[in-house]
Design a protein around this motif. Structure first.
Motif, PDB file in Angstrom:
ATOM      1  N   ASP A 305       0.849  -1.185   0.000  1.00 51.89           N
ATOM      2  CA  ASP A 305       0.000   0.000   0.000  1.00 51.89           C
ATOM      3  C   ASP A 305       0.891   1.243   0.000  1.00 51.89           C
ATOM      4  OD1 ASP A 305      -1.717   2.126   0.560  1.00 51.89           O
ATOM      5  OD2 ASP A 305      -3.015   0.885   1.822  1.00 51.89           O
ATOM      6  N   SER A 306       0.668   2.141  -0.952  1.00 59.07           N
ATOM      7  CA  SER A 306       1.527   3.321  -1.093  1.00 59.07           C
ATOM      8  C   SER A 306       1.520   4.197   0.157  1.00 59.07           C
ATOM      9  CB  SER A 306       1.090   4.150  -2.312  1.00 59.07           C
ATOM     10  OG  SER A 306      -0.277   4.542  -2.185  1.00 59.07           O
ATOM     11  N   ALA A 307       0.430   4.157   0.922  1.00 59.84           N
ATOM     12  CA  ALA A 307       0.358   4.977   2.131  1.00 59.84           C
ATOM     13  C   ALA A 307       1.323   4.486   3.213  1.00 59.84           C
ATOM     14  CB  ALA A 307      -1.069   4.976   2.666  1.00 59.84           C
ATOM     15  N   TYR A 308       1.734   3.209   3.127  1.00 59.82           N
ATOM     16  CA  TYR A 308       2.606   2.647   4.157  1.00 59.82           C
ATOM     17  C   TYR A 308       3.894   2.065   3.582  1.00 59.82           C
ATOM     18  CZ  TYR A 308      -1.922   2.770   6.485  1.00 59.82           C
ATOM     19  OH  TYR A 308      -3.136   3.175   6.984  1.00 59.82           O
ATOM     20  N   ALA A 309       4.160   2.326   2.311  1.00 62.39           N
ATOM     21  CA  ALA A 309       5.304   1.701   1.649  1.00 62.39           C
ATOM     22  C   ALA A 309       6.627   2.071   2.302  1.00 62.39           C
ATOM     23  CB  ALA A 309       5.330   2.092   0.170  1.00 62.39           C
ATOM     24  N   GLN A 310       6.713   3.272   2.892  1.00 66.44           N
ATOM     25  CA  GLN A 310       7.961   3.708   3.515  1.00 66.44           C
ATOM     26  C   GLN A 310       8.023   3.371   5.005  1.00 66.44           C
ATOM     27  OE1 GLN A 310      10.278   4.840   1.447  1.00 66.44           O
ATOM     28  NE2 GLN A 310       8.759   4.592  -0.187  1.00 66.44           N
ATOM     29  N   ARG A 311       6.981   2.759   5.523  1.00 65.76           N
ATOM     30  CA  ARG A 311       6.963   2.385   6.940  1.00 65.76           C
ATOM     31  C   ARG A 311       7.650   1.037   7.140  1.00 65.76           C
ATOM     32  NH1 ARG A 311       2.435   4.728   9.610  1.00 65.76           N
ATOM     33  NH2 ARG A 311       1.958   6.730   8.624  1.00 65.76           N
ATOM     34  N   GLY A 312       8.145   0.799   8.339  1.00 63.16           N
ATOM     35  CA  GLY A 312       8.730  -0.492   8.648  1.00 63.16           C
ATOM     36  C   GLY A 312       7.662  -1.526   8.959  1.00 63.16           C
ATOM     37  N   LEU A 313       7.944  -2.786   8.664  1.00 64.16           N
ATOM     38  CA  LEU A 313       7.118  -3.950   8.980  1.00 64.16           C
ATOM     39  C   LEU A 313       5.900  -4.069   8.045  1.00 64.16           C
ATOM     40  CD1 LEU A 313       7.161  -3.860  12.889  1.00 64.16           C
ATOM     41  CD2 LEU A 313       8.842  -4.836  11.318  1.00 64.16           C
ATOM     42  N   GLY A 314       5.418  -5.308   7.940  1.00 67.64           N
ATOM     43  CA  GLY A 314       4.238  -5.593   7.127  1.00 67.64           C
ATOM     44  C   GLY A 314       3.035  -5.778   8.022  1.00 67.64           C
ATOM     45  N   LEU A 315       2.323  -4.697   8.312  1.00 69.53           N
ATOM     46  CA  LEU A 315       1.277  -4.718   9.330  1.00 69.53           C
ATOM     47  C   LEU A 315      -0.138  -4.680   8.766  1.00 69.53           C
ATOM     48  CD1 LEU A 315       2.930  -2.355  11.965  1.00 69.53           C
ATOM     49  CD2 LEU A 315       2.846  -4.852  11.964  1.00 69.53           C
ATOM     50  N   ASN A 316      -0.293  -4.562   7.459  1.00 66.80           N
ATOM     51  CA  ASN A 316      -1.647  -4.624   6.899  1.00 66.80           C
ATOM     52  C   ASN A 316      -2.252  -6.012   7.075  1.00 66.80           C
ATOM     53  OD1 ASN A 316      -1.619  -1.988   6.170  1.00 66.80           O
ATOM     54  ND2 ASN A 316      -1.587  -2.319   3.957  1.00 66.80           N
ATOM     55  N   GLN A 317      -1.454  -7.055   6.867  1.00 72.16           N
ATOM     56  CA  GLN A 317      -1.943  -8.427   6.947  1.00 72.16           C
ATOM     57  C   GLN A 317      -1.428  -9.184   8.171  1.00 72.16           C
ATOM     58  OE1 GLN A 317      -4.196  -9.908   4.783  1.00 72.16           O
ATOM     59  NE2 GLN A 317      -4.408  -7.799   4.071  1.00 72.16           N
ATOM     60  N   PHE A 318      -0.382  -8.675   8.811  1.00 69.94           N
ATOM     61  CA  PHE A 318       0.233  -9.406   9.921  1.00 69.94           C
ATOM     62  C   PHE A 318       0.389  -8.504  11.142  1.00 69.94           C
ATOM     63  CE2 PHE A 318       2.049 -11.020   5.867  1.00 69.94           C
ATOM     64  CZ  PHE A 318       1.340 -12.219   5.837  1.00 69.94           C
ATOM     65  N   GLU A 319       0.788  -9.103  12.257  1.00 74.33           N
ATOM     66  CA  GLU A 319       0.909  -8.395  13.516  1.00 74.33           C
ATOM     67  C   GLU A 319       2.384  -8.251  13.902  1.00 74.33           C
ATOM     68  OE1 GLU A 319      -2.546 -10.327  12.589  1.00 74.33           O
ATOM     69  OE2 GLU A 319      -0.815 -11.447  13.357  1.00 74.33           O
ATOM     70  N   ARG A 320       2.632  -7.491  14.965  1.00 75.31           N
ATOM     71  CA  ARG A 320       4.008  -7.359  15.453  1.00 75.31           C
ATOM     72  C   ARG A 320       4.433  -8.578  16.268  1.00 75.31           C
ATOM     73  NH1 ARG A 320       2.415  -1.789  15.894  1.00 75.31           N
ATOM     74  NH2 ARG A 320       3.874  -0.413  14.779  1.00 75.31           N
ATOM     75  N   HIS A 321       3.497  -9.178  16.988  1.00 74.00           N
ATOM     76  CA  HIS A 321       3.839 -10.271  17.900  1.00 74.00           C
ATOM     77  C   HIS A 321       2.824 -11.408  17.772  1.00 74.00           C
ATOM     78  CE1 HIS A 321       6.508  -7.387  19.901  1.00 74.00           C
ATOM     79  NE2 HIS A 321       5.485  -6.557  19.910  1.00 74.00           N
ATOM     80  N   ASN A 322       3.320 -12.636  17.871  1.00 74.31           N
ATOM     81  CA  ASN A 322       2.481 -13.838  17.924  1.00 74.31           C
ATOM     82  C   ASN A 322       2.910 -14.686  19.117  1.00 74.31           C
ATOM     83  OD1 ASN A 322       2.326 -14.434  14.313  1.00 74.31           O
ATOM     84  ND2 ASN A 322       1.223 -12.993  15.581  1.00 74.31           N
ATOM     85  N   LEU A 323       1.933 -15.248  19.807  1.00 77.41           N
ATOM     86  CA  LEU A 323       2.202 -16.159  20.916  1.00 77.41           C
ATOM     87  C   LEU A 323       1.302 -17.374  20.766  1.00 77.41           C
ATOM     88  CD1 LEU A 323       3.517 -16.814  23.712  1.00 77.41           C
ATOM     89  CD2 LEU A 323       1.554 -15.629  24.753  1.00 77.41           C
ATOM     90  N   ARG A 324       1.902 -18.568  20.829  1.00 79.72           N
ATOM     91  CA  ARG A 324       1.122 -19.800  20.709  1.00 79.72           C
ATOM     92  C   ARG A 324       1.302 -20.655  21.950  1.00 79.72           C
ATOM     93  NH1 ARG A 324       1.127 -24.027  15.543  1.00 79.72           N
ATOM     94  NH2 ARG A 324      -0.936 -24.906  16.004  1.00 79.72           N
ATOM     95  N   VAL A 325       0.188 -21.101  22.517  1.00 79.10           N
ATOM     96  CA  VAL A 325       0.190 -22.014  23.653  1.00 79.10           C
ATOM     97  C   VAL A 325      -0.691 -23.197  23.283  1.00 79.10           C
ATOM     98  CG1 VAL A 325      -0.324 -22.336  26.092  1.00 79.10           C
ATOM     99  CG2 VAL A 325       0.509 -20.116  25.277  1.00 79.10           C
ATOM    100  N   LYS A 326      -0.097 -24.392  23.263  1.00 76.90           N
ATOM    101  CA  LYS A 326      -0.802 -25.595  22.794  1.00 76.90           C
ATOM    102  C   LYS A 326      -0.634 -26.686  23.855  1.00 76.90           C
ATOM    103  CE  LYS A 326       0.732 -27.346  18.944  1.00 76.90           C
ATOM    104  NZ  LYS A 326       0.930 -27.721  17.525  1.00 76.90           N
ATOM    105  N   PHE A 327      -1.757 -27.191  24.347  1.00 74.43           N
ATOM    106  CA  PHE A 327      -1.753 -28.236  25.377  1.00 74.43           C
ATOM    107  C   PHE A 327      -2.491 -29.453  24.840  1.00 74.43           C
ATOM    108  CE2 PHE A 327      -3.907 -30.380  28.908  1.00 74.43           C
ATOM    109  CZ  PHE A 327      -2.818 -30.713  29.697  1.00 74.43           C
ATOM    110  N   GLY A 328      -1.913 -30.640  25.017  1.00 75.46           N
ATOM    111  CA  GLY A 328      -2.541 -31.838  24.494  1.00 75.46           C
ATOM    112  C   GLY A 328      -2.478 -33.017  25.431  1.00 75.46           C
ATOM    113  N   MET A 329      -3.428 -33.928  25.254  1.00 79.93           N
ATOM    114  CA  MET A 329      -3.485 -35.161  26.035  1.00 79.93           C
ATOM    115  C   MET A 329      -3.837 -36.327  25.100  1.00 79.93           C
ATOM    116  SD  MET A 329      -5.859 -36.092  29.348  1.00 79.93           S
ATOM    117  CE  MET A 329      -5.111 -34.764  30.300  1.00 79.93           C
ATOM    118  N   GLU A 330      -3.024 -37.346  25.100  1.00 80.01           N
ATOM    119  CA  GLU A 330      -3.248 -38.524  24.272  1.00 80.01           C
ATOM    120  C   GLU A 330      -3.919 -39.628  25.092  1.00 80.01           C
ATOM    121  OE1 GLU A 330       0.683 -39.458  23.036  1.00 80.01           O
ATOM    122  OE2 GLU A 330       1.053 -37.454  22.191  1.00 80.01           O
ATOM    123  N   PHE A 331      -4.722 -40.438  24.439  1.00 81.10           N
ATOM    124  CA  PHE A 331      -5.393 -41.551  25.150  1.00 81.10           C
ATOM    125  C   PHE A 331      -5.770 -42.629  24.184  1.00 81.10           C
ATOM    126  CE2 PHE A 331      -8.416 -38.249  24.040  1.00 81.10           C
ATOM    127  CZ  PHE A 331      -9.482 -38.937  23.494  1.00 81.10           C
TER     128      PHE A 331
END
Length: 331
Positions: A305-331
């Motif tokens: 996007d030309s309005a953000y082409a000179q800005r750092g990072l790709g924030l139109n479609q993505f975020e600055r931070h991601n956190l994943r927490v996954k808990f599982g139990m097998e049986f």
């Protein structure tokens, strides 16, 4: 364009250097098996020793959930079942004007997985979306929590890794119906189909693993409401991770992901691209219970996007931070 290409090249050099440095740091500490490991393995198997003991020990390492955001190739054996709670938090976007801003989205998945045949798994999932966004560029203010659709995941493992043959390879298809647009948070009826190639390699048998994913995910649907605006998008992902066993049942290592977001279902027009780097931790508490935690931060990106082409990072479609927490139990 030359400046952008050289920047991307430097990021890839940094990512590769980080992975190689992690492997070199972990391997010397893990390559030498403690002296009492063989005795312990012999006691568990009744003192038979030999190759059978090594094989039975390595069966305890399930690579499917080993790498954080990257997923391993293991698909399980016939009759196995598993319950999983998987939450991905997507945090922080570009602020729209002065004042405080907030972007917090929690995507939670409750899944049941079963194996009707060896190396073939079926996973049924239901999703929830909890969202708070305020003063974010190009997005409306929203606060809500809602049910966000269902999916079926079909996975087949072509190759299973072992000490003798360290490569694991699988393919997974993930058709999904979703009720909320992932970035904007608008109500919609969207169908997407992620195709995922999963690879992992035992760098040091029983000690150090490398995992990699390549993914293509087209999505199409229509927003709810009087306007009924159509929605078309697609995403390309390449992720890589290296983890080493630092204690019994505990694995830690770095992870690098590269994402590209497009307008159109066939990678038609690039909107954003981003590189994420962060650590991953996998802990197996018992033979049947495990936890995976992974964090990643966007270290490079761009928007077309030309309005953000000179800005750092790709924030139109993505975020600055991601956190994943996954808990599982097998049986």
């Amino acid at each position: 364009m030359i400046g952008q290409a050289s920047s991307a090249q430097r990021i890839w050099q940094l990512a590769v250097a980080l992975l190689l440095t992690s492997v070199l740091a972990v391997v010397p500490a893990l390559a030498e098996e403690p002296k009492n490991d063989k005795a312990m393995s012999s006691r568990k198997s009744g003192g038979s020793g030999g190759k059978d003991d090594k094989s039975s020990e390595q069966k305890d390492v399930d690579t499917e959930h080993l790498f954080g955001f990257t997923e391993g190739s293991d698909a399980g054996e016939k009759g196995e079942q598993e319950m999983v709670i998987d939450t991905i938090s997507r945090l922080s976007k570009r602020r729209d004007g002065p004042g405080p801003s907030t972007y917090r989205v929690l995507d939670t998945r409750l899944a049941y997985q079963f194996n009707p045949a060896d190396r073939f798994s079926v996973e049924l999932s239901a999703f929830g979306n909890l969202r708070r966004q305020r003063n974010i560029a190009d997005l409306d203010d929203k606060v809500f929590g809602t049910f966000d659709g269902v999916s079926v995941e079909l996975k087949y493992q072509f190759l299973k890794g072992s000490a003798e043959q360290p490569l694991g390879l699988a393919i997974e298809l993930r058709p999904r119906f979703t009720r909320v647009l992932p970035v904007e948070g608008n109500g919609a009826n969207v169908f997407d189909m992620e195709s995922l190639l999963q690879l992992d390699v035992q760098i040091v048998p029983g000690k150090v693993w490398y995992g990699s994913n390549i993914s293509f995910e087209p999505a199409a649907g229509r927003q709810r409401g009087a306007a009924g605006q159509g929605y078309r998008s697609s995403t390309f992902l390449w992720s890589n991770a290296v983890v080493g066993q630092v204690a019994e049942g505990t694995f830690i290592g770095p992870e690098v992901r590269y994402l590209r977001g497009y307008d159109g279902i066939f990678l038609n027009r690039l909107e954003s691209e981003a590189v994420f780097i962060g650590p991953a931790l996998h802990r197996r508490f018992t033979e049947k219970v495990w936890l995976t935690v992974a964090y990643s931060a966007q270290v490079w990106g761009r928007d077309t996007d030309s309005a953000y082409a000179q800005r750092g990072l790709g924030l139109n479609q993505f975020e600055r931070h991601n956190l994943r927490v996954k808990f599982g139990m097998e049986f």
